[in-house]
Design an enzyme around this catalytic site. Structure first.
Site, PDB file in Angstrom:
ATOM      1  N   CYS A 155       0.803  -1.226   0.000  1.00  0.00           N
ATOM      2  CA  CYS A 155       0.000   0.000   0.000  1.00  0.00           C
ATOM      3  C   CYS A 155       0.838   1.280   0.000  1.00  0.00           C
ATOM      4  O   CYS A 155       0.286   2.370  -0.132  1.00  0.00           O
ATOM      5  CB  CYS A 155      -0.947  -0.006   1.197  1.00  0.00           C
ATOM      6  SG  CYS A 155      -2.000  -1.474   1.242  1.00  0.00           S
ATOM      7  N   HIS A 180      -9.178   2.878  -2.102  1.00  0.00           N
ATOM      8  CA  HIS A 180      -7.763   2.542  -1.973  1.00  0.00           C
ATOM      9  C   HIS A 180      -7.290   1.584  -3.065  1.00  0.00           C
ATOM     10  O   HIS A 180      -7.192   0.382  -2.849  1.00  0.00           O
ATOM     11  CB  HIS A 180      -7.531   1.930  -0.579  1.00  0.00           C
ATOM     12  CG  HIS A 180      -6.152   1.432  -0.325  1.00  0.00           C
ATOM     13  ND1 HIS A 180      -5.015   2.090  -0.757  1.00  0.00           N
ATOM     14  CD2 HIS A 180      -5.712   0.322   0.333  1.00  0.00           C
ATOM     15  CE1 HIS A 180      -3.946   1.398  -0.376  1.00  0.00           C
ATOM     16  NE2 HIS A 180      -4.340   0.321   0.276  1.00  0.00           N
ATOM     17  N   CYS A 239       0.617   2.630   6.305  1.00  0.00           N
ATOM     18  CA  CYS A 239       0.997   1.260   6.635  1.00  0.00           C
ATOM     19  C   CYS A 239       0.996   0.459   5.338  1.00  0.00           C
ATOM     20  O   CYS A 239       0.458   0.895   4.324  1.00  0.00           O
ATOM     21  CB  CYS A 239       0.005   0.652   7.624  1.00  0.00           C
ATOM     22  SG  CYS A 239      -1.700   0.601   6.993  1.00  0.00           S
TER      23      CYS A 239
END
Length: 435
Positions: free
Chosen positions: A98, A391, A421
């Protein structure tokens, strides 16, 4: 460790000149037939057109994709070939889960700092709709064996060893390879370990959607989002389609926990959805940007990455990476005008917020004598976060960078933190500056 300086040997800073993204769309909606490589081409092509820069001037493209497609393993090179850049433009792909587009931006920045390039494009794209569907190991082995047979009898012998379950398609893995735990299970563990309640998680999700909706209504987001005409070219999409413009706090309480049905608190509503989209930023050596008459959005002041254990608290990367970048830049949390933290899950974001202010955590885990400090929530995710926008894994970092720089500019400048994160116990933090 000395103070970090994101500059060339001649003292020139690394400038972010522009940023752009596609609208972010929930899985199986507007981008249901668009692979990540096409989303990447789409956003880079529009970025080049908007900045009116000659594509041949781009020295390097570093792009990322988390959910890899076997037919296009180097998405960066495909983008170069598909957007009119010089055929000799350097291009390679990266992945940091990510935090992928933070990594791609840092790679371009480091190339500029080293004097290897003057201009580069960084970003990421992911599709949760167009996925590589695999086959079982037994079927894969049988198909290889089948390709080496010559007679019908040999072929039948190979096929006779397959059962019905061996023929079932295998979807992409959602769990950590090393632990077998999903991100949601880790978020659930963090909620329990750090005392993050269901009410607190729902409140953050509601806040995220409310602020994102207001940002769109106020015209703050449209300038960094292109209008996309996805296949089969029958309609366009100009806005993110995950944002709840009618969000009410009561609505979140209706959903059941997704990962621990009996005792859990993490739900689909207080987590990011699976999303399709792409985002990119254009970086230049400061002097080159001025030579070309380009307006500069801002500068990268510092960056850091972190890695921790994956057995528990795997999504605590922002706390570790932020501690490192504050130390390397000589800054304090109080020096920051804005803080934008990736909201993978409300539980994860709130656990990190809590640890920023914990002396015990700082002493035991960060090598600090006291906490980094309490986050002023008036500075935190002021335009909403990933829970609202969505996302697309590799695109989120570039979205955050562009969004933060534009908001800093509206506020008259200052310093901002972007942090995220990532799977595998990874974390990223970047300090951005606008004059």
């Amino acid at each position: 460790m000395g103070k970090q300086e994101v500059k060339t040997r001649q003292g020139e800073r690394v400038a972010i000149v522009a940023g752009l993204r596609t609208p972010f769309a929930r899985q199986s909606t507007e981008f249901s037939q668009v692979p990540a490589v096409d989303l990447g081409k789409m956003v880079v092509s529009d970025l080049l057109a908007r900045t009116d820069i000659d594509p041949k001037l781009i020295d390097q493209v570093v792009f990322g994709q988390v959910v890899q497609m076997p037919e296009a393993p180097n998405i960066a090179r495909e983008i170069v070939l598909g957007t009119g850049m010089n055929i000799h433009t350097d291009a390679y792909s990266v992945t940091r889960a990510c935090a992928t587009s933070f990594q791609s931006a840092v790679n371009v920045a480091e190339s500029i700092m080293a004097g290897a390039i003057d201009i580069g494009i960084a970003g990421g794209a992911d599709s949760s709709s167009v996925l590589p569907i695999g086959v079982s190991k037994k079927l894969a082995a049988s198909l290889l064996a089948l390709s080496k047979t010559k007679t019908l009898g040999q072929k039948l012998k190979v096929l006779s060893g397959l059962g019905l379950k061996d023929l079932m398609p295998v979807p992409p893995a959602v769990a950590e390879y090393s632990t077998g735990l999903s991100m949601g299970q880790t978020a659930e563990q963090m909620a329990k370990t750090h005392g993050i309640t269901r009410a607190e998680q729902d409140a953050l999700a509601h806040r995220s959607h409310t602020l994102a909706s207001q940002a769109w209504r106020d015209g703050k987001i449209a300038g960094e989002v292109m209008t996309a005409f996805p296949e089969p070219y029958k309609k366009w999409i100009a806005e993110d389609n995950n944002i709840r413009h009618d969000s009410t706090l009561e609505g979140y309480a209706k959903l059941r926990p997704a990962f621990d049905r009996q005792y859990g608190s993490v739900t689909a509503a207080n987590s990011t959805p699976l999303t399709d989209g792409a985002a990119a930023v254009l970086l230049m050596r400061e002097g080159r940007a001025k030579e070309l008459g380009m307006e500069i959005l801002g500068y990268i002041r510092g960056y850091a990455f972190s890695a921790i254990g994956v057995e528990s608290d795997m999504l605590m990367g922002p706390s570790y990476a932020t501690s490192k970048v504050l130390q390397s830049t000589g800054l304090a949390l109080s020096d920051l005008t804005l803080i934008d933290m990736h909201e993978a899950f409300a539980a994860q974001a709130l656990a990190n917020v809590k640890m920023f202010a914990s002396d015990k955590f700082a002493q035991e885990n960060l090598g600090r004598s006291k906490a980094m400090g309490e986050i002023d929530m008036d500075k935190f995710n002021v335009l909403g976060g990933s829970i609202a926008y969505g996302h697309p894994f590799a695109a989120t970092g570039a979205r955050m960078m562009t969004q933060t720089l534009r908001e800093l500019k509206r506020r008259g400048g200052g310093l901002a933190l972007n942090t995220a994160c990532a799977a595998g116990g990874l974390g990223a933090a970047m300090i951005l500056e606008v004059e």
